[in-house]
Design an enzyme around this catalytic site. Structure first.
Site, PDB file in Angstrom:
ATOM      1  N   HIS A 155     -61.372 -31.200 -74.938  1.00 12.87           N
ATOM      2  CA  HIS A 155     -60.319 -31.258 -75.953  1.00 12.87           C
ATOM      3  C   HIS A 155     -59.323 -30.111 -75.776  1.00 12.87           C
ATOM      4  O   HIS A 155     -58.112 -30.307 -75.863  1.00 12.87           O
ATOM      5  CB  HIS A 155     -60.928 -31.164 -77.364  1.00 12.87           C
ATOM      6  CG  HIS A 155     -61.807 -32.310 -77.742  1.00 12.87           C
ATOM      7  ND1 HIS A 155     -63.072 -32.130 -78.261  1.00 12.87           N
ATOM      8  CD2 HIS A 155     -61.630 -33.647 -77.673  1.00 12.87           C
ATOM      9  CE1 HIS A 155     -63.617 -33.310 -78.515  1.00 12.87           C
ATOM     10  NE2 HIS A 155     -62.769 -34.251 -78.156  1.00 12.87           N
TER      11      HIS A 155
ATOM     12  N   LYS B  95     -68.241 -41.893 -90.351  1.00 12.23           N
ATOM     13  CA  LYS B  95     -68.897 -41.921 -89.035  1.00 12.23           C
ATOM     14  C   LYS B  95     -70.129 -41.023 -88.982  1.00 12.23           C
ATOM     15  O   LYS B  95     -70.716 -40.836 -87.914  1.00 12.23           O
ATOM     16  CB  LYS B  95     -67.908 -41.455 -87.954  1.00 12.23           C
ATOM     17  CG  LYS B  95     -66.832 -42.446 -87.594  1.00 12.23           C
ATOM     18  CD  LYS B  95     -66.123 -41.946 -86.318  1.00 12.23           C
ATOM     19  CE  LYS B  95     -64.778 -42.638 -86.135  1.00 12.23           C
ATOM     20  NZ  LYS B  95     -63.942 -41.924 -85.133  1.00 12.23           N
TER      21      LYS B  95
ATOM     22  N   ARG C 134     -60.701 -39.586 -69.990  1.00 11.96           N
ATOM     23  CA  ARG C 134     -61.702 -39.111 -69.051  1.00 11.96           C
ATOM     24  C   ARG C 134     -62.083 -40.282 -68.158  1.00 11.96           C
ATOM     25  O   ARG C 134     -61.981 -41.428 -68.571  1.00 11.96           O
ATOM     26  CB  ARG C 134     -62.941 -38.620 -69.786  1.00 11.96           C
ATOM     27  CG  ARG C 134     -62.678 -37.414 -70.675  1.00 11.96           C
ATOM     28  CD  ARG C 134     -63.873 -37.093 -71.552  1.00 11.96           C
ATOM     29  NE  ARG C 134     -64.415 -38.293 -72.123  1.00 11.96           N
ATOM     30  CZ  ARG C 134     -65.534 -38.884 -71.709  1.00 11.96           C
ATOM     31  NH1 ARG C 134     -66.236 -38.361 -70.723  1.00 11.96           N
ATOM     32  NH2 ARG C 134     -65.953 -39.991 -72.276  1.00 11.96           N
TER      33      ARG C 134
ATOM     34  N   SER D 219     -68.326 -34.841 -76.996  1.00 12.81           N
ATOM     35  CA  SER D 219     -68.979 -34.250 -78.157  1.00 12.81           C
ATOM     36  C   SER D 219     -70.408 -34.758 -78.301  1.00 12.81           C
ATOM     37  O   SER D 219     -71.321 -34.000 -78.645  1.00 12.81           O
ATOM     38  CB  SER D 219     -68.177 -34.569 -79.423  1.00 12.81           C
ATOM     39  OG  SER D 219     -66.907 -33.971 -79.375  1.00 12.81           O
TER      40      SER D 219
END
Lengths: 157, 157, 157, 157, 157, 157
Positions: free
Chosen positions: F16, F40, F89, F127
């Site tokens: 990030h 979430k 990515r 993450s």
């Protein structure tokens, strides 16, 4: 069980060399099998490709290099080998690798295809990329073994 | 509503036959449309491909075979057909099938593309694979109808 | 041959409606089968989802709506249906659709899954998206039938 | 920072024009770089492609058009540019775009590739599609700028 | 070099068994490593999963079964193993397998991940599928070893 | 034109940070927008995530950090921003990024999503990966900024 690492190697790259090293570590020895592939219009003749592979693996223990112009399964039978080694790169066309492996199993029941990952440095190195860069005057010495760099310079000046 | 199953069929495989059978079961009848595709450099001429398809569907009820050398949408209009049948294989290039279907809808508003899955035995059978195996001296009789096996043997000895 | 269009419909979207319309055009009639799916933690109960589907297809000829809480193949047997209709969106998870279709064929030999494409307007509309937008206070009336818009407003204020 | 939008543009489509407009809005100005690409056997010569691009962007502020026949990174250096603009279409081959961007970064450390999405109308428009439709006698005026429509009609009658 | 075949095995399927057999043939012996994975909310406890794996490989030579609740790389170090075996199914999420393999290499430089393909019969068999079918009252005896069939029947009646 | 880089940042990673640096270089300044995302089930509260982002970008010029709990398009309107920055990515789920970008354009006509690639070192850092490694006692200091390393150690001991 004998292992074969087949490919067109037009030309051999650092990524291919990396797969060869991993294969030797896993299986003790292996045969690099250079496919004739003349129908694919390779840049280099089968003999040139064979010579570049041989020059690039010089000194590596357990590695033999051969040329073949038959179905891979027929070459495996002749070599009494039943393990096929293939490298996977992040951007490799996984479906096409899978289809090839399934095909080999259809044609030769006892053939096992084993995939290893190249090192991250080689995820984006392909023979096509190397030829494109060289043909436009770029430097490919970071992507291929020395014997290939020399050969490509002699061709593209 | 009339149904058309278009393709290059270079050559027709057991996978194509499987799709034809499913199409007939779903829609009662269909027209196999052999694309001229001369720009794609097919191995067989359009007439050879047409003959192999006809020989392979002989005796199947509800199947007609035609050749076309126009846009698919124009062929559909001429045939008063508005359903396009396509087969999906596990390794098929789904995005390219999707793009073709979208294109046909762009060019012909009322055209519906219907996808069916081939049987698992045929997930990995493609015309390209069959040509590659045959050209290297392999046996393709497990992958194509009898008339194609004969034709390929006559070509590749 | 009877056709079933199964799904969770949590809630039904314009994309689902579009698939229903295409299915009716292709097959004359079909049964929308609302899966109980309570293990998936749907936002709406099976009965709420059933009611929204029924309200959304009101007036469409040839469409029946049922609820089921068994394996899809068992529902098909009970309905004497053997065609499963599914919609494909550009961004749909093709592998997962394919796996479901293969599974249904494994469990029920004569089951045929037929895929149609939604219209481009609906390529990006999913039930998840609709729930996310509504939960954050957005307007979903462009994406779902009127009865769903009303229901969602009543929930998210 | 100067921005370059490279491509073969064989021929330029409405999708390319859309990317150019987005690039100008984001970066103020940009250079459309027409790759010679003679090894790819384009339908149009580099000069024809250059002329079609120039005619298509006529009147757009901040857009320059150039031809190049070197590695993209070498062209960028000559132009003192370090941002590469690329368009992504839903069905675009994302892995191949990614590989190109990684390659450019390998060859030129400070090069940044920036991707934008085309508008949905252009998700399915490609130069290949346009050439296929035109070669089969179809109308491509919905997919390409006027100067390209004229040129293609003159070729395919 | 010692080989470890890690997984959650919730529950072990015929596809997993197939990978184990291939691994033993390639490497002589291997350790099946049952990940605790309690954060993933498995259906069966780690001990139940361990017992089902043990019962399923009973009599196979060269196979050991262990449980682990650490990072895989730490388990490998403890076992003095540096080869990780993974199975690839046609519909497997290749990117996620690749990411795991890269991660393991990031965390343990000398770890080699080796991929083999399952047999085609097992391309579509997953633990999730098995649980879904069983929970809806379906028969899973074609997809899992006998000890798992018994266990699942006892749970879902 | 103002630029927003939205995300959940649960927690912020080196990947990030890399995207933030590229965004600042391209656009001069940007706002990192930390989504509340409480639905979430993030590991960290929105305020913890906001604090970690702020600590990680300390000293970087042109970077502001804000929290938002509305639709992204509503946040953009409030900020008078119309460029959304996203990182790609190699293993990122491209279809899901694409769907989000299309959705944002559906909900806000003038919103432009711009994608940049992270550096290769960060292609595999997510993450989720960071949380998994940390929860199993692994060291994540190579993957996240210092303030996150400290925070994660305090949680997982």
């Amino acid at each position: 069980m004998k292992t074969v690492y087949p490919g067109t190697f037009d030309p051999i790259t650092n990524g291919h060399l990396d797969v060869i090293r991993r294969g030797v570590r896993l299986f003790g020895s292996l045969t690099v099998a250079v496919a004739d592939s003349s129908r694919k219009n390779p840049l280099f003749s089968a003999d040139e490709r064979l010579r570049m592979v041989k020059a690039s693996v010089r000194g590596m223990r357990g590695v033999r290099v051969k040329k073949f112009d038959s179905l891979l399964v027929d070459f495996l039978r002749k070599e009494k080998a039943n393990v096929v080694l293939r490298g996977l790169r992040e951007t490799s066309d996984f479906p096409s690798e899978f289809q090839q492996a399934v095909t080999n199993r259809l044609l030769g029941k006892d053939i096992e295809t084993v995939f290893v990952m190249t090192s991250p440095d080689n995820f984006y190195v392909t023979s096509s990329l190397v030829k494109e860069i060289a043909s436009l005057g770029g430097d490919v010495s970071d992507f291929v073994p020395k014997p290939v760099t020399r050969k490509m310079r002699s061709i593209f000046r």
